[in-house]
Design a protein around this motif. Structure first.
Motif, PDB file in Angstrom:
ATOM      1  N   LEU A 238      -2.526  -1.298   7.870  1.00 32.05           N
ATOM      2  CA  LEU A 238      -1.326  -1.434   7.056  1.00 32.05           C
ATOM      3  C   LEU A 238      -0.175  -2.055   7.837  1.00 32.05           C
ATOM      4  O   LEU A 238       0.739  -2.648   7.255  1.00 32.05           O
ATOM      5  CB  LEU A 238      -0.907  -0.061   6.517  1.00 32.05           C
ATOM      6  CG  LEU A 238      -1.871   0.599   5.518  1.00 32.05           C
ATOM      7  CD1 LEU A 238      -1.407   2.007   5.190  1.00 32.05           C
ATOM      8  CD2 LEU A 238      -1.993  -0.237   4.253  1.00 32.05           C
ATOM      9  N   GLY A 239      -0.218  -1.943   9.171  1.00 32.46           N
ATOM     10  CA  GLY A 239       0.820  -2.554   9.994  1.00 32.46           C
ATOM     11  C   GLY A 239       0.899  -4.053   9.826  1.00 32.46           C
ATOM     12  O   GLY A 239       1.934  -4.669  10.134  1.00 32.46           O
ATOM     13  N   MET A 240      -0.175  -4.679   9.343  1.00 32.24           N
ATOM     14  CA  MET A 240      -0.157  -6.131   9.140  1.00 32.24           C
ATOM     15  C   MET A 240       0.722  -6.544   7.967  1.00 32.24           C
ATOM     16  O   MET A 240       0.957  -7.740   7.753  1.00 32.24           O
ATOM     17  CB  MET A 240      -1.582  -6.640   8.939  1.00 32.24           C
ATOM     18  CG  MET A 240      -2.423  -6.548  10.191  1.00 32.24           C
ATOM     19  SD  MET A 240      -4.023  -7.363  10.007  1.00 32.24           S
ATOM     20  CE  MET A 240      -4.717  -7.128  11.650  1.00 32.24           C
ATOM     21  N   MET A 241       1.229  -5.574   7.210  1.00 38.46           N
ATOM     22  CA  MET A 241       2.177  -5.892   6.152  1.00 38.46           C
ATOM     23  C   MET A 241       3.494  -6.399   6.722  1.00 38.46           C
ATOM     24  O   MET A 241       4.248  -7.111   6.051  1.00 38.46           O
ATOM     25  CB  MET A 241       2.437  -4.651   5.297  1.00 38.46           C
ATOM     26  CG  MET A 241       1.228  -4.156   4.516  1.00 38.46           C
ATOM     27  SD  MET A 241       0.658  -5.342   3.286  1.00 38.46           S
ATOM     28  CE  MET A 241       2.103  -5.445   2.245  1.00 38.46           C
ATOM     29  N   SER A 242       3.797  -6.032   7.966  1.00 42.49           N
ATOM     30  CA  SER A 242       5.093  -6.382   8.559  1.00 42.49           C
ATOM     31  C   SER A 242       5.319  -7.893   8.665  1.00 42.49           C
ATOM     32  O   SER A 242       6.357  -8.401   8.204  1.00 42.49           O
ATOM     33  CB  SER A 242       5.240  -5.717   9.931  1.00 42.49           C
ATOM     34  OG  SER A 242       6.507  -5.948  10.476  1.00 42.49           O
ATOM     35  N   PRO A 243       4.385  -8.677   9.269  1.00 45.89           N
ATOM     36  CA  PRO A 243       4.632 -10.129   9.319  1.00 45.89           C
ATOM     37  C   PRO A 243       4.646 -10.787   7.953  1.00 45.89           C
ATOM     38  O   PRO A 243       5.352 -11.785   7.747  1.00 45.89           O
ATOM     39  CB  PRO A 243       3.477 -10.661  10.188  1.00 45.89           C
ATOM     40  CG  PRO A 243       2.439  -9.605  10.182  1.00 45.89           C
ATOM     41  CD  PRO A 243       3.182  -8.312  10.040  1.00 45.89           C
ATOM     42  N   VAL A 244       3.887 -10.245   6.990  1.00 47.59           N
ATOM     43  CA  VAL A 244       3.929 -10.807   5.635  1.00 47.59           C
ATOM     44  C   VAL A 244       5.325 -10.638   5.050  1.00 47.59           C
ATOM     45  O   VAL A 244       5.899 -11.576   4.477  1.00 47.59           O
ATOM     46  CB  VAL A 244       2.878 -10.113   4.736  1.00 47.59           C
ATOM     47  CG1 VAL A 244       3.006 -10.604   3.294  1.00 47.59           C
ATOM     48  CG2 VAL A 244       1.469 -10.386   5.259  1.00 47.59           C
TER      49      VAL A 244
END
Length: 292
Positions: A238-244
């Motif tokens: 879920l941490g990959m939501m940050s760059p999006v």
């Protein structure tokens, strides 16, 4: 509460963290990264402690200091070093290695089996983040690369150990302990290595309030709640939501261009996050017993 609700609530944290870049560059004075990290972590931690009125006992002090260092002091310091020495896209891509590190650390510390689908999702997410943020100007600075990898490893270790060390307190309390510990560790570093802040404007104070109250106190309560209720691999994806979110805000708020390659990268990241949830749902890892 259903697992889907837990995932959505936890995903709010990194989605809000995606606003950090725009708030930092548009609302805060530049050149004071560690001082600003202290002002983000320590007031937020003290606020949560004031609300909960519960301090860690002697048996938990050591663990809280370790977690505060891994999740905040070491992670934020290395993150700023990487951001200063590398293009933002390369720093974000190195940070996207964190889910793979969590998979390995979860196997070692929690006995979570390594699932092929989870590894595939993490690799796909890494590729998606690279498409989303990595530009042709990327250069390999050894110190910057080491800092980026070290920051990802620090946050990965903090995520796994936060799952292993579950205190008998609420996520509100657990977040307050860690934020306060991280801020206290960083405070002397800021005093020794950075000059005093200039007088802060109303815009500066608004940025600090957003990063502290919403971007630290609120989001880390959700993050540690998610770690307690979900598999660490699920949470780290879920941490990959940050760059999006960061790229989306740059496009909507700052009028930055969004290329077709970046759009494809966003779709790949979101698909990888979904695949990661599905992979970890099929064979969930056993919940560790709390350490009292």
């Amino acid at each position: 509460m259903s697992r889907q609700s837990d995932i959505l609530l936890t995903a709010l944290a990194p989605a809000i963290w995606g606003s950090t870049y725009i708030v930092t560059t548009e609302a805060l004075p530049l050149g004071y990264p560690i001082t600003l990290a202290v002002l983000r972590a320590l007031p937020a931690g003290l606020l949560l402690l004031l609300l909960t009125r519960n301090l860690p006992n002697r048996d938990w002090l050591g663990r809280v200091l370790v977690l505060g260092a891994l999740n905040f002091a070491v992670f934020w310091t290395l993150l700023f070093v990487a951001a200063y020495r590398l293009p933002g896209g390369l720093a974000a891509t190195l940070g996207a290695l964190q889910p793979l590190m969590v998979i390995a650390l979860s196997f070692g510390f929690l006995g979570t089996p390594i699932r092929a689908a989870a590894v595939l999702a993490a690799l796909a997410g890494l590729g998606g983040v690279a498409l989303l943020v990595l530009g042709p100007e990327a250069r390999l600075d050894p110190i910057g690369v080491a800092a980026g990898l070290g920051g990802a490893a620090s946050m990965a270790a903090g995520t796994v150990l936060s799952r292993r060390w579950q205190p008998p307190v609420s996520p509100l309390n657990f977040a307050g302990w860690q934020l306060t510990a991280g801020g206290l560790i960083l405070a002397p570093v800021a005093l020794m290595f950075e000059p005093s802040l200039p007088p802060l404007s109303a815009l500066n104070l608004s940025g600090l309030v957003w990063l502290g109250v919403i971007g630290a106190a609120g989001t880390y309560v959700l993050w540690f709640r998610g770690i307690a209720r979900l598999d660490p691999g699920t949470v780290s994806m879920l941490g990959m939501m940050s760059p999006v979110t960061a790229v989306g805000l740059g496009w909507l708020w700052l009028g930055q261009a969004l290329t077709p390659v970046q759009a494809i990268g966003a779709v790949v990241v979101l698909s990888a996050v979904w695949l990661g949830q599905a992979a970890n749902r099929t064979r969930p890892s056993p919940k560790p017993r709390p350490v009292y």
